[in-house]
Design a protein around this motif. Structure first.
Motif, PDB file in Angstrom:
ATOM      1  N   VAL A  27      -8.860  82.307  17.523  1.00 13.35           N
ATOM      2  CA  VAL A  27      -7.660  81.473  17.490  1.00 13.35           C
ATOM      3  C   VAL A  27      -7.542  80.663  18.770  1.00 13.35           C
ATOM      4  O   VAL A  27      -7.720  81.196  19.874  1.00 13.35           O
ATOM      5  N   ASP A  28      -7.233  79.377  18.633  1.00 14.49           N
ATOM      6  CA  ASP A  28      -7.013  78.548  19.821  1.00 14.49           C
ATOM      7  C   ASP A  28      -6.066  77.412  19.457  1.00 14.49           C
ATOM      8  O   ASP A  28      -6.169  76.829  18.368  1.00 14.49           O
ATOM      9  N   MET A  29      -5.162  77.095  20.378  1.00 12.29           N
ATOM     10  CA  MET A  29      -4.178  76.052  20.110  1.00 12.29           C
ATOM     11  C   MET A  29      -4.776  74.652  20.176  1.00 12.29           C
ATOM     12  O   MET A  29      -4.188  73.690  19.689  1.00 12.29           O
ATOM     13  N   ARG A  30      -5.977  74.532  20.765  1.00 10.79           N
ATOM     14  CA  ARG A  30      -6.639  73.229  20.814  1.00 10.79           C
ATOM     15  C   ARG A  30      -7.321  72.936  19.486  1.00 10.79           C
ATOM     16  O   ARG A  30      -7.780  73.837  18.799  1.00 10.79           O
ATOM     17  N   GLY A  31      -7.393  71.666  19.150  1.00 10.43           N
ATOM     18  CA  GLY A  31      -7.942  71.285  17.856  1.00 10.43           C
ATOM     19  C   GLY A  31      -9.452  71.216  17.814  1.00 10.43           C
ATOM     20  O   GLY A  31     -10.049  71.132  16.734  1.00 10.43           O
ATOM     21  N   MET A  32     -10.091  71.245  18.978  1.00 15.27           N
ATOM     22  CA  MET A  32     -11.551  71.150  19.061  1.00 15.27           C
ATOM     23  C   MET A  32     -12.098  72.355  19.812  1.00 15.27           C
ATOM     24  O   MET A  32     -11.514  72.794  20.800  1.00 15.27           O
ATOM     25  N   LEU A  33     -13.190  72.875  19.338  1.00 11.09           N
ATOM     26  CA  LEU A  33     -13.824  74.004  19.992  1.00 11.09           C
ATOM     27  C   LEU A  33     -14.578  73.526  21.230  1.00 11.09           C
ATOM     28  O   LEU A  33     -15.353  72.565  21.160  1.00 11.09           O
ATOM     29  N   LEU A  34     -14.316  74.164  22.372  1.00 11.12           N
ATOM     30  CA  LEU A  34     -15.021  73.849  23.621  1.00 11.12           C
ATOM     31  C   LEU A  34     -14.935  72.351  23.944  1.00 11.12           C
ATOM     32  O   LEU A  34     -15.899  71.601  23.834  1.00 11.12           O
ATOM     33  N   GLU A  35     -13.770  71.934  24.394  1.00  7.15           N
ATOM     34  CA  GLU A  35     -13.525  70.511  24.639  1.00  7.15           C
ATOM     35  C   GLU A  35     -14.405  69.920  25.735  1.00  7.15           C
ATOM     36  O   GLU A  35     -14.597  68.713  25.803  1.00  7.15           O
ATOM     37  N   MET A  36     -14.932  70.785  26.634  1.00  5.09           N
ATOM     38  CA  MET A  36     -15.779  70.270  27.718  1.00  5.09           C
ATOM     39  C   MET A  36     -17.203  69.977  27.237  1.00  5.09           C
ATOM     40  O   MET A  36     -18.012  69.420  27.965  1.00  5.09           O
ATOM     41  N   VAL A  37     -17.506  70.340  26.001  1.00  5.37           N
ATOM     42  CA  VAL A  37     -18.856  70.187  25.448  1.00  5.37           C
ATOM     43  C   VAL A  37     -18.958  68.895  24.651  1.00  5.37           C
ATOM     44  O   VAL A  37     -17.990  68.452  24.019  1.00  5.37           O
ATOM     45  N   ASP A  38     -20.119  68.261  24.699  1.00  6.74           N
ATOM     46  CA  ASP A  38     -20.394  67.060  23.912  1.00  6.74           C
ATOM     47  C   ASP A  38     -19.998  67.298  22.454  1.00  6.74           C
ATOM     48  O   ASP A  38     -20.285  68.355  21.886  1.00  6.74           O
ATOM     49  N   GLN A  39     -19.323  66.338  21.843  1.00 11.33           N
ATOM     50  CA  GLN A  39     -18.745  66.540  20.517  1.00 11.33           C
ATOM     51  C   GLN A  39     -19.786  66.904  19.468  1.00 11.33           C
ATOM     52  O   GLN A  39     -19.562  67.793  18.636  1.00 11.33           O
ATOM     53  N   LEU A  56     -12.613  80.421  12.239  1.00  7.85           N
ATOM     54  CA  LEU A  56     -11.961  79.607  13.271  1.00  7.85           C
ATOM     55  C   LEU A  56     -10.568  79.199  12.818  1.00  7.85           C
ATOM     56  O   LEU A  56     -10.385  78.673  11.714  1.00  7.85           O
ATOM     57  N   ARG A  57      -9.591  79.454  13.657  1.00  8.07           N
ATOM     58  CA  ARG A  57      -8.228  78.987  13.433  1.00  8.07           C
ATOM     59  C   ARG A  57      -7.854  78.112  14.627  1.00  8.07           C
ATOM     60  O   ARG A  57      -7.245  78.568  15.590  1.00  8.07           O
ATOM     61  N   LEU A  58      -8.270  76.852  14.569  1.00  4.92           N
ATOM     62  CA  LEU A  58      -8.024  75.912  15.654  1.00  4.92           C
ATOM     63  C   LEU A  58      -6.719  75.159  15.398  1.00  4.92           C
ATOM     64  O   LEU A  58      -6.285  74.991  14.255  1.00  4.92           O
ATOM     65  N   GLY A  59      -6.090  74.695  16.484  1.00  6.63           N
ATOM     66  CA  GLY A  59      -4.818  74.018  16.343  1.00  6.63           C
ATOM     67  C   GLY A  59      -3.696  74.973  15.988  1.00  6.63           C
ATOM     68  O   GLY A  59      -2.647  74.556  15.484  1.00  6.63           O
ATOM     69  N   GLU A  60      -3.905  76.238  16.245  1.00  6.77           N
ATOM     70  CA  GLU A  60      -2.920  77.273  15.926  1.00  6.77           C
ATOM     71  C   GLU A  60      -2.541  78.022  17.194  1.00  6.77           C
ATOM     72  O   GLU A  60      -3.371  78.219  18.086  1.00  6.77           O
ATOM     73  N   GLU A  61      -1.280  78.463  17.264  1.00 10.15           N
ATOM     74  CA  GLU A  61      -0.808  79.211  18.420  1.00 10.15           C
ATOM     75  C   GLU A  61      -0.150  80.506  17.955  1.00 10.15           C
ATOM     76  O   GLU A  61       0.620  80.510  16.987  1.00 10.15           O
ATOM     77  N   VAL A  62      -0.472  81.590  18.627  1.00  5.82           N
ATOM     78  CA  VAL A  62       0.099  82.882  18.271  1.00  5.82           C
ATOM     79  C   VAL A  62       1.552  82.955  18.729  1.00  5.82           C
ATOM     80  O   VAL A  62       1.865  82.672  19.894  1.00  5.82           O
ATOM     81  N   ALA A  63       2.452  83.312  17.811  1.00  3.40           N
ATOM     82  CA  ALA A  63       3.862  83.459  18.142  1.00  3.40           C
ATOM     83  C   ALA A  63       4.176  84.874  18.605  1.00  3.40           C
ATOM     84  O   ALA A  63       4.848  85.080  19.607  1.00  3.40           O
ATOM     85  N   ARG A  64       3.624  85.856  17.905  1.00  5.21           N
ATOM     86  CA  ARG A  64       3.889  87.256  18.251  1.00  5.21           C
ATOM     87  C   ARG A  64       2.930  88.171  17.502  1.00  5.21           C
ATOM     88  O   ARG A  64       2.251  87.756  16.558  1.00  5.21           O
ATOM     89  N   ILE A  65       2.893  89.414  17.939  1.00  8.73           N
ATOM     90  CA  ILE A  65       2.102  90.456  17.288  1.00  8.73           C
ATOM     91  C   ILE A  65       3.072  91.498  16.763  1.00  8.73           C
ATOM     92  O   ILE A  65       3.918  91.994  17.509  1.00  8.73           O
ATOM     93  N   GLU A  66       2.944  91.844  15.492  1.00  6.58           N
ATOM     94  CA  GLU A  66       3.821  92.844  14.890  1.00  6.58           C
ATOM     95  C   GLU A  66       3.032  94.076  14.470  1.00  6.58           C
ATOM     96  O   GLU A  66       1.845  93.983  14.146  1.00  6.58           O
ATOM     97  N   GLY A  67       3.696  95.210  14.448  1.00  4.96           N
ATOM     98  CA  GLY A  67       3.106  96.436  13.917  1.00  4.96           C
ATOM     99  C   GLY A  67       1.980  97.024  14.733  1.00  4.96           C
ATOM    100  O   GLY A  67       1.200  97.818  14.232  1.00  4.96           O
TER     101      GLY A  67
END
Length: 298
Positions: A27-39, A56-67
């Motif tokens: 999971v990563d809040m950025r829309g692209m994997l490894l932004e420092m790497v050549d596209q 891959l869950r890109l462009g997503e941000e974790v709000a909380r963990i339950e249970g």
């Protein structure tokens, strides 16, 4: 396993566990994997790790963990999505371990992540205090930290030395490996540098076929007019070793012609350099450029 944070450490651990048969969600809040790497390399890497079993869950941000207390955590995303996992690994950046050093006693203040600012010789705001390594932030590699420390020590004791930070190699020890030196296409396009590329696929190379790595690739980026090598990008087996050939040629001001004229041992992955250079020469010919004449002029 769910890994939160798809930076270098995150993707390394994600692929390690996926290769062992663990179902991994990255999971990563950025829309692209490894932004420092050549596209192009980043997209090829994303395809390969999906084939390895990483979700891959890109462009997503974790709000909380339950249970979590029940042993079966539920990851809740800010978008409202929810999914179950057995284990969560947080890989959200490094903190400089400077809090207990007493920096304030010598007149230094670290930023919110414990990092210090230095000049080209790695001197802090207090000239007789130097800093090197992760405490400076990116690139945060063991190899670059050692070079920074060497340069700082030489400067402190008046020993002449030089450093070439623009030619520092980078390595990501994921599966597959990623390594590069020099520029990437996106930055050259932004700054208006005329360039072209030459690409070699491991499937074209006998050693790649022997190793069973048909998805590996190498890309040479070169100046369209002078043909000097501006960047080398490698994705695949032994990428972090292979990049050093290109690094040496770049340090010596080499051009595309070197790789066309040089003979590499067969079968080796180093042959990628020649195949990529020949691919580049074919592109020059399609532009109506006389490869030999252009090389002599450069």
């Amino acid at each position: 396993m769910t890994i939160v944070g798809a930076g270098i450490i995150g993707v390394e651990y994600a692929t390690f566990f996926a290769a062992l048969g663990v179902e991994v969600t990255l999971v990563d809040m950025r829309g692209m994997l490894l932004e420092m790497v050549d596209q192009e390399v980043s997209e090829a890497f994303a395809y390969q790790i999906r084939q390895l079993g990483v979700t891959l869950r890109l462009g997503e941000e974790v709000a909380r963990i339950e249970g979590a207390d029940a042993g079966h955590p539920i990851v809740v995303m800010k978008s409202g999505k929810r999914f179950a996992t057995d284990m969560i690994l947080i890989s959200a950046g490094r903190q400089g371990a400077t809090a207990g050093l007493g920096l304030e006693k010598v007149g230094l203040t670290a930023d919110a992540r414990g990092r210090l600012t230095v000049n080209a010789d790695y001197q802090t705001a207090v000239p007789h205090v130097y800093a090197a390594g992760d405490v400076l932030g990116p690139p945060g590699l063991a190899s670059t930290a050692a070079e920074q420390g060497r340069h700082a020590a030489c400067h402190a004791f008046g020993v002449p030395t030089t450093s070439v930070p623009q030619l520092l190699p980078y390595g990501i020890y994921a599966i597959p490996e990623i390594s590069w030196v020099g520029a990437q296409e996106r930055d050259l396009t932004t700054t208006g540098v005329p360039f072209e590329t030459g690409v070699a696929r491991y499937r074209e190379i006998a050693r790649g076929q022997i190793l069973g790595d048909e998805d590996g690739m190498m890309k040479l980026i070169f100046h369209l007019e002078t043909r000097k090598i501006l960047g080398v990008w490698v994705l695949g087996t032994q990428a972090t070793e292979l990049v050093h050939i290109g690094q040496a040629v770049m340090a010596l001001g080499g051009t595309l012609d070197y790789f066309v004229d040089t003979v590499f041992n067969y079968p080796t992955l180093a042959e990628c350099y020649k195949v990529a250079a020949l691919d580049a020469f074919n592109k020059l010919r399609s532009l109506g450029v006389d490869a030999v004449a252009a090389g002599q002029k450069a």
